[in-house]
Design a protein around this motif. Structure first.
Motif, PDB file in Angstrom:
ATOM      1  N   THR A  96      41.409  32.494  46.160  1.00  0.00           N
ATOM      2  CA  THR A  96      43.259  33.346  46.625  1.00  0.00           C
ATOM      3  C   THR A  96      43.378  33.693  45.057  1.00  0.00           C
ATOM      4  O   THR A  96      43.384  33.743  44.273  1.00  0.00           O
ATOM      5  N   PRO A  97      44.090  35.090  45.468  1.00  0.00           N
ATOM      6  CA  PRO A  97      44.734  35.856  45.269  1.00  0.00           C
ATOM      7  C   PRO A  97      45.429  35.314  43.541  1.00  0.00           C
ATOM      8  O   PRO A  97      46.215  35.502  42.924  1.00  0.00           O
ATOM      9  N   GLU A 123      38.166  40.716  52.008  1.00  0.00           N
ATOM     10  CA  GLU A 123      38.635  40.178  51.594  1.00  0.00           C
ATOM     11  C   GLU A 123      39.609  40.426  50.070  1.00  0.00           C
ATOM     12  O   GLU A 123      40.256  39.044  50.229  1.00  0.00           O
ATOM     13  N   GLU A 126      43.390  42.157  48.768  1.00  0.00           N
ATOM     14  CA  GLU A 126      45.046  41.849  48.127  1.00  0.00           C
ATOM     15  C   GLU A 126      45.009  41.450  46.897  1.00  0.00           C
ATOM     16  O   GLU A 126      45.495  41.034  46.069  1.00  0.00           O
ATOM     17  N   THR A 127      44.051  40.878  46.530  1.00  0.00           N
ATOM     18  CA  THR A 127      43.283  40.780  45.067  1.00  0.00           C
ATOM     19  C   THR A 127      43.833  41.194  43.900  1.00  0.00           C
ATOM     20  O   THR A 127      44.012  41.295  42.678  1.00  0.00           O
ATOM     21  N   GLU A 129      45.017  43.874  44.250  1.00  0.00           N
ATOM     22  CA  GLU A 129      46.193  44.680  43.800  1.00  0.00           C
ATOM     23  C   GLU A 129      47.185  44.170  43.379  1.00  0.00           C
ATOM     24  O   GLU A 129      48.179  44.234  42.881  1.00  0.00           O
ATOM     25  N   MET A 130      47.060  42.382  43.151  1.00  0.00           N
ATOM     26  CA  MET A 130      47.411  41.486  43.265  1.00  0.00           C
ATOM     27  C   MET A 130      47.510  41.385  41.850  1.00  0.00           C
ATOM     28  O   MET A 130      48.424  41.824  40.710  1.00  0.00           O
ATOM     29  N   GLN A 133      48.970  45.031  39.612  1.00  0.00           N
ATOM     30  CA  GLN A 133      50.100  45.016  39.477  1.00  0.00           C
ATOM     31  C   GLN A 133      50.865  44.245  38.079  1.00  0.00           C
ATOM     32  O   GLN A 133      51.603  44.254  37.621  1.00  0.00           O
ATOM     33  N   LYS A 174      38.825  51.837  49.444  1.00  0.00           N
ATOM     34  CA  LYS A 174      40.215  50.630  49.773  1.00  0.00           C
ATOM     35  C   LYS A 174      40.042  50.200  48.530  1.00  0.00           C
ATOM     36  O   LYS A 174      41.315  49.942  47.690  1.00  0.00           O
ATOM     37  N   ASN A 178      43.346  49.990  45.930  1.00  0.00           N
ATOM     38  CA  ASN A 178      44.274  49.025  45.317  1.00  0.00           C
ATOM     39  C   ASN A 178      44.019  48.901  44.002  1.00  0.00           C
ATOM     40  O   ASN A 178      45.029  47.998  43.546  1.00  0.00           O
TER      41      ASN A 178
END
Length: 268
Positions: A96-97, A123, A126-127, A129-130, A133, A174, A178
């Motif tokens: 999970t992220p 999938e 998002e991970t 990107e997190m 960041q 993508k 990200n």
């Protein structure tokens, strides 16, 4: 100490800037001894979860733990002062992220690794990107993903159909959007890999993905002939390592048994 003698580490920015300028080189290492030999010779050193197979003797990488990766990454960072060190995130540490961020923060706090690598599909965007960041440099691993070997029913070469190629190109773009600084592309047909490399602005490092990418990575024990069980098609062997070492071992055994070692010069 003069400024000239201060060794400059290779940064993720320097790796990014090599795209389209010069090919990027990468090898795996799992300890300080090997890392020291490779340091400054290759651009990047990957502390791969492949260590579970080549170092630990398991059948696949799935049983590798985050503690184990951190231990080996610490060792590699002790040996490598110039080459950029990337720590592989083991199976289950990025599911999970939130978990991925916790795992990556541990790697950054407990080692001197400059980046982490994680196997992703759509999938995992998002991970990435997190992580980015939160100040974590990310190398994404796409194509053939060893951590998915059970779910995908074996090691299957990618990029054989137009749909698959388009999907990989879209994923690479993508991943770039990200914020990842590079992509490791494994087991992809050469023509498809070339298209993927041309479609992305970040470097694509290949393993078993032909020559049309931005760089190459090999597992050190494959490249230098220390792993003898089999040689994957995509590996070029640069040394008969196991053979040479075995010869040395036999010389040592012979000298000890004959009383030739240690000599007077080798005794106090």
């Amino acid at each position: 100490m003069s400024m000239q003698s201060v060794v400059k580490s290779i940064t993720t920015t320097q790796i990014l800037n090599k795209k389209g300028v010069e090919k990027i080189t990468m090898l795996t290492a799992y300890d300080a001894l090997m890392a020291k030999i490779f340091d400054g010779e290759v651009d990047m050193i990957l502390v791969g979860d492949s260590l579970q197979m080549s170092f630990f003797g398991e059948q696949d990488t799935l049983s590798c733990t985050l503690d184990s990766m951190i231990y080996h990454t610490k060792a590699v960072c002790n040996g490598a002062k110039q080459s950029l060190v990337v720590c592989d995130m083991p199976f289950g540490s990025t599911s999970t992220p939130k978990l991925a961020l916790e795992s990556a923060i541990r790697v950054y706090k407990e080692t001197k690794a400059q980046a982490i690598k994680l196997e992703v599909g759509f999938e995992g965007l998002e991970t990435i990107e997190m992580l980015v960041q939160n100040g974590i440099a990310v190398m994404a691993h796409i194509g053939l993903k060893p951590q998915f070997v059970r779910s995908e029913g074996g090691y299957k070469v990618q990029g054989k159909t137009q749909d698959n190629v388009e999907s990989l190109i879209s994923l690479a773009q993508k991943i770039e959007q990200n914020g990842a600084f590079s992509i490791l592309l494994e087991g992809v047909k050469a023509e498809a890999a070339k298209q993927i490399a041309q479609s992305a602005k970040i470097p694509i490092i290949g393993i078993g993905s032909g020559a049309g990418v931005d760089g190459q990575v090999l597992v050190w024990s494959d490249a230098f002939g220390f792993f003898e069980e089999f040689k994957p098609k995509f590996v070029r062997q640069y040394l008969k390592g196991a053979e040479l070492l075995r010869e040395g071992v036999r010389e040592y055994v012979k000298d000890v048994k004959s009383g030739d070692f240690p000599s007077e010069q080798e005794s106090y």
